[in-house]
Design an enzyme around this catalytic site. Structure first.
Site, PDB file in Angstrom:
ATOM      1  N   HIS A   1       0.815  -1.220   0.000  1.00 17.64           N
ATOM      2  CA  HIS A   1       0.000   0.000   0.000  1.00 17.64           C
ATOM      3  C   HIS A   1       0.845   1.265   0.000  1.00 17.64           C
ATOM      4  CE1 HIS A   1      -4.087  -1.756   0.757  1.00 17.64           C
ATOM      5  NE2 HIS A   1      -3.311  -2.804   0.991  1.00 17.64           N
TER       6      HIS A   1
ATOM      7  N   ASP B   1       3.598   9.402  -0.937  1.00 18.35           N
ATOM      8  CA  ASP B   1       2.408   8.631  -0.566  1.00 18.35           C
ATOM      9  C   ASP B   1       2.228   7.504  -1.571  1.00 18.35           C
ATOM     10  OD1 ASP B   1       0.077   8.109   0.928  1.00 18.35           O
ATOM     11  OD2 ASP B   1      -0.446  10.232   0.977  1.00 18.35           O
TER      12      ASP B   1
HETATM   13  C1  GDG Z   1      -2.120   3.818   3.169  1.00 19.29           C
HETATM   14  C2  GDG Z   1      -1.091   4.493   2.251  1.00 19.29           C
HETATM   15  C3  GDG Z   1      -2.778   4.442   0.401  1.00 19.29           C
HETATM   16  C4  GDG Z   1      -8.165  10.397   7.485  1.00 19.29           C
HETATM   17  N1  GDG Z   1      -8.419  11.180   8.552  1.00 19.29           N
HETATM   18  C5  GDG Z   1      -9.677  10.916   8.938  1.00 19.29           C
HETATM   19  C6  GDG Z   1     -10.172   9.932   8.078  1.00 19.29           C
HETATM   20  N2  GDG Z   1      -9.232   9.635   7.205  1.00 19.29           N
HETATM   21  C7  GDG Z   1      -9.416   8.649   6.137  1.00 19.29           C
HETATM   22  C8  GDG Z   1      -9.454   9.272   4.782  1.00 19.29           C
HETATM   23  C9  GDG Z   1      -9.031   8.115   3.890  1.00 19.29           C
HETATM   24  C10 GDG Z   1      -8.086   7.340   4.805  1.00 19.29           C
HETATM   25  O1  GDG Z   1      -8.358   7.732   6.131  1.00 19.29           O
HETATM   26  C11 GDG Z   1      -6.629   7.698   4.540  1.00 19.29           C
HETATM   27  O2  GDG Z   1      -6.216   7.103   3.376  1.00 19.29           O
HETATM   28  P1  GDG Z   1      -4.867   7.536   2.649  1.00 19.29           P
HETATM   29  O3  GDG Z   1      -4.850   6.853   1.339  1.00 19.29           O
HETATM   30  O4  GDG Z   1      -4.809   9.005   2.544  1.00 19.29           O
HETATM   31  O5  GDG Z   1      -3.642   7.182   3.571  1.00 19.29           O
HETATM   32  P2  GDG Z   1      -3.036   6.077   4.605  1.00 19.29           P
HETATM   33  O6  GDG Z   1      -3.848   5.953   5.810  1.00 19.29           O
HETATM   34  O7  GDG Z   1      -1.633   6.533   4.811  1.00 19.29           O
HETATM   35  O8  GDG Z   1      -3.053   4.679   3.815  1.00 19.29           O
HETATM   36  C12 GDG Z   1      -1.792   5.319   1.171  1.00 19.29           C
HETATM   37  C13 GDG Z   1      -3.685   3.687   1.355  1.00 19.29           C
HETATM   38  O9  GDG Z   1      -2.934   2.961   2.323  1.00 19.29           O
HETATM   39  C14 GDG Z   1      -4.578   2.681   0.603  1.00 19.29           C
HETATM   40  O10 GDG Z   1      -3.802   1.789  -0.126  1.00 19.29           O
HETATM   41  O11 GDG Z   1      -3.556   5.261  -0.447  1.00 19.29           O
HETATM   42  O12 GDG Z   1      -0.839   5.860   0.278  1.00 19.29           O
HETATM   43  O13 GDG Z   1      -0.215   5.330   3.006  1.00 19.29           O
HETATM   44  O14 GDG Z   1     -10.107   7.294   3.581  1.00 19.29           O
HETATM   45  O15 GDG Z   1     -10.734   9.791   4.508  1.00 19.29           O
HETATM   46  N3  GDG Z   1     -11.400   9.417   8.183  1.00 19.29           N
HETATM   47  C15 GDG Z   1     -12.175   9.890   9.186  1.00 19.29           C
HETATM   48  N4  GDG Z   1     -11.759  10.844  10.062  1.00 19.29           N
HETATM   49  C16 GDG Z   1     -10.519  11.390   9.963  1.00 19.29           C
HETATM   50  O16 GDG Z   1     -10.165  12.250  10.766  1.00 19.29           O
HETATM   51  N5  GDG Z   1     -13.379   9.375   9.346  1.00 19.29           N
END
Ligand code: GDG
Length: 461
Positions: free
Chosen positions: A157, A365
């Site tokens: 990921h 990322d």
């Molecule tokens: C890893 C990889 C890859 C965030 N803050 C809150 C919240 N979120 C949710 C977002 C989104 C998720 O969390 C974050 O997803 P990301 O993709 O930005 O990042 P990582 O957590 O680092 O995930 C990344 C991912 O895996 C999938 O393969 O894209 O590159 O690092 O859905 O909306 N949700 C809520 N409150 C928050 O304060 N409810």
């Protein structure tokens, strides 16, 4: 159809909406095939013996959830240590934050061996296995050593770093060699595949066989980009819900005279949040018309707080936001609203829709799903503008966003100004293309393409 077995550090009940897009997406196939989801239970046993853990089984509809407890020593060296103090920083290009402590690797191997040992008796001959993320890179090699012959796929990921960065990890050769025990390795972006190829050719002295197939250490695998997407339908359903609509209305009323800039991230040093806040300060300094009119809301949800680097970034961000509010704030306007809490998922679409600009500016990322959620949440008639880091995997797909180099504070501020000034017609045209891609390459497409690749992979000799 063969049964799907998913293995990841954490396991979620796919029936619960709070489990998020990935759980929902995997849950669908797990339900269809009466699958098994295996991982850590979340329980840490103080003073327990290392390399051991009690197995718990629970039925969630047709899906079996099998989870293992870990003792304190194993958890700290495998999860906090090797996974989050070595692999996470190095894979995100932060060698300065990596801690290569010698006991970490032992715990990482031990837990992967424990997972393999406890999983093996639960497997059927025609299962296909899908292992997720950096915590479990050597799992297939451990399973193979115990005689497992089933198809095994792996999805990373996070980004795969360039060869030279990878080589800083004392065990880099062992890690990459372990990947060759998989049939298919899925990476987020083409750039990650290029990094893998360079490593295989130059470091491992292996071969690229064409069609994303690689050979090294006498083993062959396929390594391709499978960019992960969001569950657009699930996200739209949230957007239509009361909480989301209320959120949107509240923000529109509150900011009727103002433009809202929005960042939503885990408070992680890879997400470039301090750099983003500095760019916002430069925007206020260089374009005074934004004072009193632009507000940055930064949600930075707490994460991995027992890793030192995360406490450091929290302090940095608090002092930065305080300084900007002190320097620029007025009695009736605060430039930055910084919130170090989780915002309920049901409110996220409404919040995104109310924003004129979405700031997704990680330093590095794997993909970044917030970028895709921001696009999905917009009103197509009057959409906000996505400002996206060129160093997010999502930048390969979301080319109609305004791409920035987050290290370049001045350039980022200029681009945010461009976003704030963008005419409606251009906003609509860009959004239409972005939304089309987010819809076409959603999480179900990702799951299907990966599992098709795994099912059609040639048998390992
Ligand atoms: C890893 C990889 C890859 C965030 N803050 C809150 C919240 N979120 C949710 C977002 C989104 C998720 O969390 C974050 O997803 P990301 O993709 O930005 O990042 P990582 O957590 O680092 O995930 C990344 C991912 O895996 C999938 O393969 O894209 O590159 O690092 O859905 O909306 N949700 C809520 N409150 C928050 O304060 N409810």
């Amino acid at each position: 159809m063969s049964r799907l077995v998913v293995i990841s550090n954490r396991v979620a009940d796919p029936r619960k909406a709070a489990a998020g897009g990935l759980a929902v997406a995997l849950g669908e196939t797990l339900q269809q095939t009466g699958g098994l989801w295996f991982g850590w239970s979340g329980t840490i046993v103080e003073d327990g013996p290392t390399g051991e853990g009690e197995l718990h089984k629970q039925q969630a509809g047709k899906v079996t959830l099998a989870t293992l407890d870990l003792c304190r020593e194993d958890h700290d060296s495998y999860y906090l240590g090797y996974s989050n103090n070595v692999l996470w920083p190095v894979f995100h290009g932060r060698l300065d934050l990596a801690k290569f402590e010698s006991n970490y690797i032992g715990g990482y191997r031990r837990v992967n061996q424990l997972f393999a040992r406890k999983l093996l008796p639960l497997l059927r001959d025609d299962d296909i296995l899908w292992v997720h993320d950096y915590h479990l890179i050597p799992l297939a090699a451990e399973l193979r050593a115990m005689g497992c012959r089933q198809r095994i796929g792996f999805f990373l990921h996070i980004p795969l770093p360039p060869q030279i960065t990878m080589a800083a990890i004392p065990q880099h050769e062992w890690l990459v060699r372990s990947l060759f025990a998989y049939d298919v390795v899925g990476l987020q972006a083409h750039q990650d595949v290029q990094h893998f190829e360079r490593y295989v050719l130059n470091e491992a002295k292996g071969e690229a066989l064409g069609d994303d197939r690689f050979r090294a250490w006498g083993q062959t695998l396929r390594a391709s980009a499978f960019p992960i997407g969001i569950d657009v339908e699930e996200f739209n359903a949230l957007a239509a819900g009361k909480e989301s609509r209320d959120m949107y209305q509240t923000m529109r009323n509150e900011y009727s005279q103002r433009r809202l800039l929005l960042g939503i991230d885990r408070l992680d040093y890879s997400k470039g949040i301090p750099q983003r806040v500095r760019a916002f300060r430069e925007l206020l300094a260089n374009y005074p018309e934004n004072r009193r009119s632009a507000t940055l809301i930064q949600i930075a949800s707490p994460t991995r707080e027992d890793v030192d680097a995360y406490a450091d970034i929290r302090r940095e961000l608090e002092s930065l936001c305080g300084a900007i509010n002190g320097d620029y704030g007025e009695l009736d306007w605060m430039p930055v609203r910084y919130i170090h809490r989780v915002v309920a998922r049901k409110r996220v679409p409404g919040l995104c829709r109310a924003a004129a600009v979405g700031l997704v500016t990680p330093l590095r990322d794997g993909m970044n799903l917030v970028a895709k959620e921001f696009v999905a949440a917009q009103d197509p008639q009057d959409p906000g503008v996505l400002v996206l880091s060129r160093f997010a995997g999502a930048a390969e797909q979301l080319k109609e966003a305004l791409l920035v180099n987050p290290y370049d504070t001045h350039g980022t501020a200029e681009t945010v100004q461009q976003a704030l000034q963008m005419p409606l017609e251009e906003r609509r045209a860009r959004h239409q293309k972005l939304l089309q891609r987010v819809r076409e390459q959603d999480v179900h497409w990702w799951r299907r393409t990966f599992l098709d690749a795994l099912r059609s992979a040639p048998d390992k000799p």
